[in-house]
Design a protein around this motif. Sequence first.
Motif, PDB file in Angstrom:
ATOM      1  N   ARG A 150      -4.045  -8.044  -4.770  1.00 49.26           N
ATOM      2  CA  ARG A 150      -5.279  -8.809  -4.907  1.00 49.26           C
ATOM      3  C   ARG A 150      -5.010 -10.309  -4.789  1.00 49.26           C
ATOM      4  NH1 ARG A 150      -7.133  -6.492  -9.590  1.00 49.26           N
ATOM      5  NH2 ARG A 150      -6.424  -8.222 -10.858  1.00 49.26           N
ATOM      6  N   LEU A 186      -9.919   1.056   1.397  1.00 48.73           N
ATOM      7  CA  LEU A 186     -10.183  -0.380   1.515  1.00 48.73           C
ATOM      8  C   LEU A 186     -10.122  -1.061   0.145  1.00 48.73           C
ATOM      9  CD1 LEU A 186     -11.325  -2.886   3.138  1.00 48.73           C
ATOM     10  CD2 LEU A 186     -13.445  -2.256   1.971  1.00 48.73           C
ATOM     11  N   LEU A 187     -10.806  -0.448  -0.830  1.00 47.09           N
ATOM     12  CA  LEU A 187     -10.839  -1.038  -2.178  1.00 47.09           C
ATOM     13  C   LEU A 187      -9.427  -1.205  -2.716  1.00 47.09           C
ATOM     14  CD1 LEU A 187     -13.886   0.830  -3.756  1.00 47.09           C
ATOM     15  CD2 LEU A 187     -13.724  -1.594  -3.198  1.00 47.09           C
ATOM     16  N   ARG A 188      -8.593  -0.192  -2.479  1.00 48.35           N
ATOM     17  CA  ARG A 188      -7.214  -0.298  -2.943  1.00 48.35           C
ATOM     18  C   ARG A 188      -6.499  -1.439  -2.223  1.00 48.35           C
ATOM     19  NH1 ARG A 188      -5.006   4.097  -5.135  1.00 48.35           N
ATOM     20  NH2 ARG A 188      -3.422   2.620  -5.781  1.00 48.35           N
ATOM     21  N   ALA A 189      -6.742  -1.572  -0.905  1.00 50.97           N
ATOM     22  CA  ALA A 189      -6.108  -2.650  -0.142  1.00 50.97           C
ATOM     23  C   ALA A 189      -6.560  -4.014  -0.647  1.00 50.97           C
ATOM     24  CB  ALA A 189      -6.437  -2.503   1.341  1.00 50.97           C
ATOM     25  N   LEU A 190      -7.805  -4.072  -1.123  1.00 49.65           N
ATOM     26  CA  LEU A 190      -8.318  -5.350  -1.632  1.00 49.65           C
ATOM     27  C   LEU A 190      -7.824  -5.635  -3.048  1.00 49.65           C
ATOM     28  CD1 LEU A 190     -12.043  -5.292  -0.431  1.00 49.65           C
ATOM     29  CD2 LEU A 190     -10.077  -6.402   0.632  1.00 49.65           C
ATOM     30  N   GLY A 191      -7.067  -4.704  -3.598  1.00 48.76           N
ATOM     31  CA  GLY A 191      -6.471  -4.956  -4.909  1.00 48.76           C
ATOM     32  C   GLY A 191      -7.120  -4.208  -6.056  1.00 48.76           C
ATOM     33  N   ALA A 192      -7.921  -3.161  -5.738  1.00 49.99           N
ATOM     34  CA  ALA A 192      -8.509  -2.363  -6.816  1.00 49.99           C
ATOM     35  C   ALA A 192      -7.435  -1.508  -7.463  1.00 49.99           C
ATOM     36  CB  ALA A 192      -9.627  -1.480  -6.272  1.00 49.99           C
ATOM     37  N   LYS A 193      -7.440  -1.469  -8.789  1.00 48.11           N
ATOM     38  CA  LYS A 193      -6.535  -0.588  -9.514  1.00 48.11           C
ATOM     39  C   LYS A 193      -7.073   0.835  -9.414  1.00 48.11           C
ATOM     40  CE  LYS A 193      -7.104  -3.496 -13.007  1.00 48.11           C
ATOM     41  NZ  LYS A 193      -7.116  -4.028 -14.351  1.00 48.11           N
ATOM     42  N   GLN A 194      -6.198   1.816  -9.604  1.00 44.04           N
ATOM     43  CA  GLN A 194      -6.640   3.216  -9.612  1.00 44.04           C
ATOM     44  C   GLN A 194      -7.760   3.394 -10.628  1.00 44.04           C
ATOM     45  OE1 GLN A 194      -3.087   5.543 -10.380  1.00 44.04           O
ATOM     46  NE2 GLN A 194      -2.848   5.943  -8.192  1.00 44.04           N
ATOM     47  N   ALA A 216      -1.401  -3.462  -7.664  1.00 45.60           N
ATOM     48  CA  ALA A 216      -2.782  -3.805  -7.317  1.00 45.60           C
ATOM     49  C   ALA A 216      -3.002  -5.296  -7.512  1.00 45.60           C
ATOM     50  CB  ALA A 216      -3.757  -2.992  -8.161  1.00 45.60           C
ATOM     51  N   LEU A 231       0.837  -1.191   0.000  1.00 46.21           N
ATOM     52  CA  LEU A 231       0.000   0.000   0.000  1.00 46.21           C
ATOM     53  C   LEU A 231       0.873   1.242   0.000  1.00 46.21           C
ATOM     54  CD1 LEU A 231      -2.897  -0.737   2.525  1.00 46.21           C
ATOM     55  CD2 LEU A 231      -3.059  -0.419   0.059  1.00 46.21           C
ATOM     56  N   ASP A 271       1.389   1.008 -10.532  1.00 44.26           N
ATOM     57  CA  ASP A 271       0.164   0.888  -9.736  1.00 44.26           C
ATOM     58  C   ASP A 271      -0.637  -0.354 -10.085  1.00 44.26           C
ATOM     59  OD1 ASP A 271      -2.220   1.972  -8.113  1.00 44.26           O
ATOM     60  OD2 ASP A 271      -3.045   1.673 -10.131  1.00 44.26           O
TER      61      ASP A 271
END
Lengths: 226, 399
Positions: free
Chosen positions: A82, B308-316, A78, A54, A74
């Motif tokens: 995931r 949170l979404l970013r932590a779950l692996g969401a791309k920008q 990501a 992060l 990025d």
Amino acid sequence: MIAFSNVNRDFLVGDQQVHALRDINLTLGAGEYVSIMGPSGSGKSTLLNLIGLLDRPSSGVYKLDGLDVTTLDDEEQARVRREKIGFVFQFFHLVPRLTAAMNIELPLILGGVEVEERKERVAKLLESYGLKDRAEHRPEQLSGGQRQRVAIARATIMHPSVLLADEPTGNLDSATGKEVIRLLEQLTEQGVTLIMVTHDRDNGNRALRQITMVDGRIVGDKRKSD
Amino acid sequence: MKFSDLLRLTVTTFVVYRMRSFLTGLGIAIGVAAVILLTSIGEGLHQYLLDEFSQFGTNIITIQPGKSQTHGGNAGIFGSIKPLTMEDSDALHRVPHIEFVNPSVQGNAEIRAEGKSRRSFVYGAGPDFPRAFKMKVQMGNFLPDDEAGQSRNFVVLGHKVRQELFSNTNPLGGYVRIGGERYRVIGVMESKGQILGFDMDDIVYIPAARALEMFNRAGLIEINVNYQPSADPNKVVESIKSILTARHGREDYTVITQEQALEVMNSVLGVITFAVAAIGAISLLVGGVGILTIMTMAVTERTGEIGLLRALGAKQQQVLMLFLGEAILLSAAGGLAGLIIGMGAAQALHALMPSLPVQIPVFFAVLAESTAILIGLAAGVIPARRASMMDPVEALRTE
Ligand SMILES: Nc1ncnc2c1ncn2[C@@H]1O[C@H](COP(=O)(O)OP(=O)(O)O)[C@@H](O)[C@H]1O
Ligand SMILES: [Mg+2]
């Protein structure tokens, strides 16, 4: 599989340089059960954020499964997050307007997994975490322990190899906290690497490897002999 | 991430923030509804006027005295202007490819018969009038082709005038007094109803030469010329001009083709419709500001969720799509509601006032909906970009 060499993380607050992490050298193997303890502000969360991609180090190299992940862009970061990393937070971080089932489903949605397979995997996890009859409830309708179980289910649904828990019991009473710890420990038995930040000495001491941090440095790193 | 999931996630926010989403969507809906309603009326009016105009046929040329850019140029600020005379009208019969020539003088006068009286429109016409304007004689005949200067006092009654003055008795052969002079009734026109709000049945037709005398006019109000549909209108106009200019010594008259008249009408209506659309566009813009406001609020409120979404692996780019999709769906839904409201209102208006023609213009419906979507896109871009650029660690720490 996690290898930090000479990692520093500095923050600029006003014109003051804050050294959140100083010269961290750390290697963690697959399936390890590690607790990180230390006073508030010692850099525990910062370390966890770096491991979870992060955040990026100010200097030094971080290799995950042999790959230098600090240079990824990025989108690649990501993807690594995931596929390989699960987060569990002190304040659960559930999306309030989504049901328990949909909160658990989120990583699968972001990963573009097919609907059929999603339903199946979510149902299985709800079952094994004892949340079956809470599937359609929203977070506000759940107890603290249930919320954290939903959060753990969400963190594990992508079968990550690393689970990062930042004070996962910090917002729970001690009995519920114990339950959650046991749940996380079960995951390590299945080969997941668990890295848990905690203030609770009892919980911390359960870990097979205990790291102590002070002022951005690792000052203690001991393993249980047995 | 699949589109269906984007939709599902967005709908959950609409449900939770229903009041706020409703009001924001309403802003767009009102704009679209206004555009649809107003352009429907404009388009209906346009079509209506076109139909009314072309009732008389489309191969009519009108000549009016005076030189001017627009209709009815009047007496001479620029020197002497000769009136259009009966002789001018007769001379136009020489134009090739001409079917009919009709001299025309109009005015109002008192009509008396059988002890009754009525003020009606008096139309001084030539014998070709019914054929030139596609009108039919119901009984008797239209005005005869009398020798120049020897027009007899004959009158043909409009349908309504006949009913008002003669009721059910046969008017043929009877007499009416028009402006004090006695006229013999030789025909009655078929009912034609109203055209552009003017009652075509409340008219009496007398020979143009008699009307000139009655209204004490030096010249005709206009001359109407019908040409054969196969003829080239430009050549007909050329011939008309060469004859009249030879007679008058210069071009002190105006020739208007039906096409030009329609063009003028079209462009006026086009401007009106466009102005209406522009007003709608402004209200859409206001709706867009509403979306910008609401999305900016949403991004701030949901900062923790973004982290949170970013932590779950969401791309920008996925975070961007989530918020942009929300803005677009909001405006698209608002626009769709506006389309339905606008069309419903147009239909309701038509049901209430059948004389007001409405026609929903597909072009403006498509334009309004795409504008709504574009506005959602434009209004969503800045907040969505802000959401996607957030530092995930910072975002997770808020809350
Ligand atoms: N985003 C940031 N900006 C500025 N300073 C930060 C930021 N994140 C952490 N810090 C600082 O870095 C140090 C370590 O913070 P943190 O890792 O949160 O400590 P812990 O989790 O051990 O309590 C603290 O002094 C904190 O104020
Ligand atoms: Mg911390």
